[in-house]
Design a protein around this motif. Structure first.
Motif, PDB file in Angstrom:
ATOM      1  N   GLY A  94      -7.409 115.189  -8.320  1.00 10.95           N
ATOM      2  CA  GLY A  94      -8.497 115.799  -9.072  1.00 10.95           C
ATOM      3  C   GLY A  94      -8.991 114.968 -10.234  1.00 10.95           C
ATOM      4  O   GLY A  94      -9.860 115.408 -10.982  1.00 10.95           O
ATOM      5  N   ARG A  95      -8.480 113.751 -10.393  1.00 14.92           N
ATOM      6  CA  ARG A  95      -8.779 113.012 -11.619  1.00 14.92           C
ATOM      7  C   ARG A  95      -9.852 111.937 -11.457  1.00 14.92           C
ATOM      8  O   ARG A  95     -10.301 111.379 -12.454  1.00 14.92           O
ATOM      9  CB  ARG A  95      -7.496 112.381 -12.153  1.00 14.92           C
ATOM     10  N   GLU A 266     -11.945 102.577 -16.433  1.00 16.13           N
ATOM     11  CA  GLU A 266     -10.747 102.439 -15.611  1.00 16.13           C
ATOM     12  C   GLU A 266     -11.057 102.940 -14.205  1.00 16.13           C
ATOM     13  O   GLU A 266     -11.597 104.035 -14.041  1.00 16.13           O
ATOM     14  CB  GLU A 266      -9.610 103.262 -16.210  1.00 16.13           C
ATOM     15  N   ARG A 272     -12.341 103.881  -7.532  1.00 15.12           N
ATOM     16  CA  ARG A 272     -12.999 105.093  -8.034  1.00 15.12           C
ATOM     17  C   ARG A 272     -12.814 105.220  -9.549  1.00 15.12           C
ATOM     18  O   ARG A 272     -11.708 105.015 -10.059  1.00 15.12           O
ATOM     19  CB  ARG A 272     -12.408 106.325  -7.335  1.00 15.12           C
ATOM     20  N   ARG A 274     -11.883 106.558 -12.958  1.00 13.57           N
ATOM     21  CA  ARG A 274     -10.948 107.604 -13.347  1.00 13.57           C
ATOM     22  C   ARG A 274     -10.666 107.651 -14.848  1.00 13.57           C
ATOM     23  O   ARG A 274      -9.834 108.436 -15.301  1.00 13.57           O
ATOM     24  CB  ARG A 274      -9.666 107.594 -12.526  1.00 13.57           C
TER      25      ARG A 274
END
Lengths: 374, 374
Positions: A94-95, A266, A272, A274
């Motif tokens: 979920g992050r 990051e 992806r 995050r």
């Protein structure tokens, strides 16, 4: 379902996930063996389907492992959901951006994620939706929280654990006579994330408004993941530079000397987004060769310009009793200047996203098992 | 020093680091302007050397910026230390392998980083060296800490802030009747890092021994950065796989449901090792395509085998009064099995490396200014 979910799965993966009581402690659900305890030449032996005793659909598949002789029994439903050979759930914790709902200001016009304090405390479903909003949108706004000293800590404890820092268990956002941070003056503060000089950075921030009579001192939020995704699509090279160059952030006062070196954007190993760190006030002198410095500054400026686009910034005013809870790894927050003669007082605190997500998961679990009311 | 440190520095970098009172708040040292406040076409105008008023060596360089007309005055010593055009310090925040002293067991034979409690409390230099050991070696061992309930929290407060979790402010490591974690049984625990299912993971762990009369229950530490560096040199593909594949770790009990998805080996954007997560007990079913799963399991096994090499593992026994403080992002800890009839009791707590490093920096600052004693 056929046996291909088993025969096409990598053997060490399947064996490592054996659910039997010898492999997983029945008291804790934790795995009892090491990967190195398995034979290096592990192969599937006999495989057979085991029908449900009641003739229902809860069939299992039994596997005999060679050369060890261990037998594993997998629920067919678990295999269908997890086996790499069939399909696999995208998963994720979920992050990353993949599990967020990115937004610009207009997307939230007239529909801020908000709830009244009494409903939040009294109704599991309201509470769950508020915590979900922190995951999906990056924030929620609690209204009518009692204007009591230290109440912000009580709010944090509804979903997690307060992260104490050098600023204390909570911090006072008001004009101080001898401030160690510009937050504690009446200065305008442009969009930023908090405490980038800390590692681990606090992942949740709370701001509880006790008083706001000042002229100015309005609040703003920017979705940093959305901004970073825009940068990637408009200027890929700048985006990549900001993911690649570690930057030092620093803070010091009489009792504290913090620094952390991390990139502004990051990304996870799959690329992806995050996490965002962006704070002009505490960026230290970049230590890198001249060409890297040139490239970084061009990218830093491009991202900085993007973060100031008015259409990205959600503006609102905190009034007494409001408590803003937001993801400090994603959202940038800002405020307009206000008169140093006072009249504005927030109490802030930090907490963490993992505890919040755990509280939400348990609420959802209880909601399924016990109905939606507390 | 000639003016080339200035003329060869990227203009935005130099301008961004202007130390004047209009650019940096004199009260807080924080930067007062945004990168976007600077002209996009910024260039160096006149540059001149400003000799020290007393004729000494503290010269400055003055720069006039075009087109804005701002004047900046840089100490020559600062330029010599920071200018990208000359040399630049390697820097870093002390968290990657580049700033660690990697070790195998034999490197520490007979010279554990340890100190007695009274010396640690009474002598700044002893305290500073102990905290430095956490940075360089990943741990230190305090002896003769009073065997009082909750004393572990007092130890944590000497260098930082306790990180409260679902296990509480502190946790009891002893045999529990209804354990939610294998740590709270008498089982053997192989080398692992704690709480990989948490994000942010607690970066410091403390274990204070109150009682250890059990047969067994000895402790072990492995330098995970060293092990990962060995993996990189022996099996580069396995190393890269473990830095690239996000893995879910999970923990749940009646009140908690935590999960985090991170690679086993975290590297910074420059490829330097900066974090290890390794815990067989809480590794969840990997969600990836079959080829990625195959590759991950081969690499996971290779790293697991390496972590069990006897020459990497430092074995010792905690006796009452010992308090082990270690970097949970780097060191793996382990214990041998012991009888569940009891006789072993540790109290544990978590804290964070950033607070520890800040305490150390302030101790060293005070040490320079005020002598080495508290």
């Amino acid at each position: 379902m056929s046996s291909t979910a088993i025969t096409d799965s990598p053997a060490p993966w399947l064996r490592d996930n054996c659910p039997c009581a010898a492999c997983r402690d029945p008291r804790t659900g934790q795995k009892l063996f090491q990967i190195t305890d398995l034979p290096a030449d592990l192969t599937l032996g006999a495989v057979r389907e085991v029908p449900a005793a009641d003739g229902g659909s809860a069939t299992h598949w039994e596997v005999r492992w060679e050369p060890e002789g261990h037998r594993s029994l997998y629920p067919a439903a678990w295999l269908a959901a997890h086996a790499p050979a069939t399909s696999y759930a995208a998963g994720g914790d979920g992050r990353t951006e993949a599990e967020k709902e990115l937004w610009a200001a207009a997307d939230l016009a007239g529909q801020l994620p908000e709830a009244g304090w009494d409903a939040y405390i009294g109704d599991r479903e309201v509470r769950a939706r508020a915590l979900e909003a922190v995951g999906s949108l990056g924030f929620f706004l609690l209204r009518d929280v009692p204007c009591r000293d230290r109440m912000v800590l009580g709010v944090a404890e509804t979903f997690g654990f307060v992260r104490r820092t050098n600023y204390g268990e909570l911090f006072e956002v008001r004009v101080e006579a001898d401030p160690n941070n510009l937050a504690f003056t009446g200065a305008l503060i442009t969009p930023h994330t908090d405490n980038p000089y800390r590692d681990p950075v606090p992942t949740v921030q709370l701001l509880h408004c006790l008083r706001n009579e000042a002229v100015g001192g309005d609040s703003g939020l920017v979705d940093g993941f959305h901004a970073a995704a825009l940068l990637r699509s408009e200027d890929r090279r700048a985006f990549e530079t900001l993911t690649r160059v570690p930057v030092e952030f620093a803070f010091s006062d009489a009792r504290t000397e913090l620094r952390a070196e991390r990139p502004l954007i990051e990304v996870d190993p799959l690329g992806r987004i995050r996490g965002i760190r962006f704070n002009n006030r505490s960026l230290a002198a970049l230590r890198a060769s001249a060409p890297v410095v040139e490239e970084f500054y061009a990218a830093y400026r491009a991202f900085g310009e993007l973060l100031l686009r008015p259409e990205l910034r959600l503006d609102f005013r905190l009034t007494p009793g409001d408590c803003l809870v937001f993801d400090n790894t994603r959202l940038l927050h800002a405020r307009t200047a206000f008169s140093e003669s006072g009249g504005r007082h927030l109490q802030g605190a930090y907490a963490d996203l993992d505890g919040l997500a755990s509280t939400l998961a348990v609420l959802r679990r209880a909601g399924r098992g016990e109905g939606a009311q507390a």
